[in-house]
Motif scaffolding. Structure first.
Motif, PDB file in Angstrom:
ATOM      1  N   GLU A 220       1.839 -14.733   2.635  1.00 55.36           N
ATOM      2  CA  GLU A 220       0.816 -13.771   3.032  1.00 55.36           C
ATOM      3  C   GLU A 220       1.106 -13.299   4.450  1.00 55.36           C
ATOM      4  OE1 GLU A 220      -3.105 -15.334   2.693  1.00 55.36           O
ATOM      5  OE2 GLU A 220      -2.874 -15.958   0.611  1.00 55.36           O
ATOM      6  N   PRO A 223      -1.270  -6.897   6.203  1.00 53.99           N
ATOM      7  CA  PRO A 223      -0.877  -5.766   5.352  1.00 53.99           C
ATOM      8  C   PRO A 223       0.026  -4.750   6.046  1.00 53.99           C
ATOM      9  CG  PRO A 223      -3.184  -6.283   5.019  1.00 53.99           C
ATOM     10  CD  PRO A 223      -2.721  -7.141   6.167  1.00 53.99           C
ATOM     11  N   GLU A 224      -0.225  -4.512   7.329  1.00 56.64           N
ATOM     12  CA  GLU A 224       0.545  -3.493   8.041  1.00 56.64           C
ATOM     13  C   GLU A 224       1.991  -3.900   8.306  1.00 56.64           C
ATOM     14  OE1 GLU A 224      -1.624  -5.998  11.148  1.00 56.64           O
ATOM     15  OE2 GLU A 224      -2.068  -5.119   9.175  1.00 56.64           O
ATOM     16  N   ILE A 226       3.854  -5.664   5.901  1.00 57.59           N
ATOM     17  CA  ILE A 226       4.533  -5.961   4.632  1.00 57.59           C
ATOM     18  C   ILE A 226       5.742  -5.065   4.411  1.00 57.59           C
ATOM     19  CG2 ILE A 226       4.279  -5.862   2.120  1.00 57.59           C
ATOM     20  CD1 ILE A 226       1.445  -6.915   2.453  1.00 57.59           C
ATOM     21  N   GLN A 227       5.599  -3.775   4.654  1.00 57.70           N
ATOM     22  CA  GLN A 227       6.724  -2.866   4.424  1.00 57.70           C
ATOM     23  C   GLN A 227       7.904  -3.203   5.324  1.00 57.70           C
ATOM     24  OE1 GLN A 227       5.820   1.313   4.862  1.00 57.70           O
ATOM     25  NE2 GLN A 227       7.747   1.960   3.958  1.00 57.70           N
ATOM     26  N   ASP A 253       2.498 -11.844  -1.387  1.00 59.60           N
ATOM     27  CA  ASP A 253       1.152 -11.395  -1.729  1.00 59.60           C
ATOM     28  C   ASP A 253       0.978  -9.953  -1.245  1.00 59.60           C
ATOM     29  OD1 ASP A 253      -1.622 -10.878  -1.788  1.00 59.60           O
ATOM     30  OD2 ASP A 253      -2.078 -13.005  -1.640  1.00 59.60           O
ATOM     31  N   LEU A 254       0.839  -9.012  -2.176  1.00 59.98           N
ATOM     32  CA  LEU A 254       0.776  -7.596  -1.802  1.00 59.98           C
ATOM     33  C   LEU A 254      -0.563  -7.204  -1.193  1.00 59.98           C
ATOM     34  CD1 LEU A 254       2.699  -5.943  -4.773  1.00 59.98           C
ATOM     35  CD2 LEU A 254       3.552  -6.664  -2.538  1.00 59.98           C
ATOM     36  N   GLU A 255      -1.585  -8.028  -1.376  1.00 56.66           N
ATOM     37  CA  GLU A 255      -2.859  -7.762  -0.689  1.00 56.66           C
ATOM     38  C   GLU A 255      -2.731  -8.049   0.792  1.00 56.66           C
ATOM     39  OE1 GLU A 255      -7.593  -9.059  -0.880  1.00 56.66           O
ATOM     40  OE2 GLU A 255      -6.044 -10.461  -1.522  1.00 56.66           O
ATOM     41  N   GLY A 256      -1.897  -9.007   1.125  1.00 56.33           N
ATOM     42  CA  GLY A 256      -1.718  -9.379   2.524  1.00 56.33           C
ATOM     43  C   GLY A 256      -2.594 -10.543   2.939  1.00 56.33           C
ATOM     44  N   TYR A 257      -2.395 -10.980   4.151  1.00 53.49           N
ATOM     45  CA  TYR A 257      -3.108 -12.141   4.681  1.00 53.49           C
ATOM     46  C   TYR A 257      -4.582 -11.821   4.909  1.00 53.49           C
ATOM     47  CZ  TYR A 257      -4.899 -15.347   8.191  1.00 53.49           C
ATOM     48  OH  TYR A 257      -5.691 -16.223   8.879  1.00 53.49           O
ATOM     49  N   ARG A 258      -5.413 -12.746   4.487  1.00 54.17           N
ATOM     50  CA  ARG A 258      -6.854 -12.663   4.737  1.00 54.17           C
ATOM     51  C   ARG A 258      -7.369 -14.074   4.937  1.00 54.17           C
ATOM     52  NH1 ARG A 258     -10.760 -12.713   0.850  1.00 54.17           N
ATOM     53  NH2 ARG A 258      -9.294 -12.013  -0.756  1.00 54.17           N
TER      54      ARG A 258
END
Length: 267
Positions: A220, A223-224, A226-227, A253-258
């Motif tokens: 994770e 999100p910013e 990931i790319q 995880d494509l949702e990203g860290y939370r």
């Protein structure tokens, strides 16, 4: 307002006169240690509890930060990994961890003559699922940041104003938080998760989690990022490193860290 809260926090420590601090090296407990030491001086003692769920790198950071502050700092080992109520990883796992921690600190404080045990719980923590807070309350631990209603954002603001270089340090909860509830926690599993996260840290990604479920590592990232991670990371090399650690599957995880993602089972 933040100036008034800092004034109240200092007054609270002045009333205590002497305290033992549950000090993980995170931004919250480090701010508590800094201000407590500024007010009470050598009547404060910072204690860092270590076990298999605590990264060795985090211990080194805690030592460095304590030395920078000037506070007396000691290390002790806790034994939560011997408690099946903890290693079976129930939804209230943190309760058993903090029970072990604060029972140990309470005995140490009694033996050394410290009337107060204090921690770094902040006002925002009360809005999250944190069964460990109940364990601390049952043992009479005080949470000065809560008593003065200081939030996480204000912890970082105060830390920056006081010139603490780690004011924006990412949160680093214990490694046991990387496992879904119900999956047994072992020292070897904790080790491989920790080494995986350290490898990613060295690639330049600091605010992340490697979630472990069976033989799968799920990375994770914010999100910013990931790319950038996909385009600029040697993915085959990453997979090889994590497989060498004992994972079979490596996913992103494509949702990203939370924060607190594993607690969504309660929602």
């Amino acid at each position: 307002m933040i100036v008034e809260k800092l004034k109240r926090l200092k007054a609270l420590f002045a009333e205590m006169e002497q305290a033992l601090i549950a000090y993980s090296g995170g931004v919250d407990s480090t701010l508590v240690a800094k201000i407590a030491y500024d007010v009470m001086g050598d009547n404060t003692l910072a204690i860092t509890a270590v076990s298999a769920s605590f990264l060795p790198e985090e211990l080194e950071n805690a030592k460095l930060q304590a030395a920078t502050i000037g506070i007396c700092h000691q290390i002790l080992e806790t034994q939560e990994m011997k408690n099946p109520n903890y290693t079976s990883n129930p939804v209230n796992r943190c309760y058993f961890c903090k029970s072990e921690l604060h029972d140990t600190l309470k005995l140490l404080g009694k033996n050394l003559g410290y009337p107060y045990i204090i921690d770094g719980v902040n006002a925002d923590d009360l809005n999250e699922y944190r069964p460990g807070i109940q364990a601390a309350k049952e043992r009479g631990v005080r949470s000065p940041l809560v008593e003065v209603n200081i939030t996480k954002a204000e912890v970082r603001q105060l830390s920056q104003q006081l010139g603490l270089p780690w004011w924006n340090k990412p949160a680093q909860p214990c490694l046991s938080s990387r496992f879904p509830y119900g999956e047994e926690i072992t020292a070897s599993k904790l080790h491989r998760v920790g080494r995986a996260e350290v490898y990613l840290h060295k690639l330049g990604y600091k605010n992340l989690r490697v979630r472990s479920e069976g033989d799968t590592a799920r990375i994770e990232l914010p999100p910013e990022t990931i790319q950038d991670f996909i385009l600029n990371t040697d993915l085959p090399r990453l997979v090889n490193v994590l497989q060498d650690l004992g994972f079979i599957y490596v996913t992103l995880d494509l949702e990203g860290y939370r924060s607190g993602k594993l607690n969504q089972v309660f929602q």
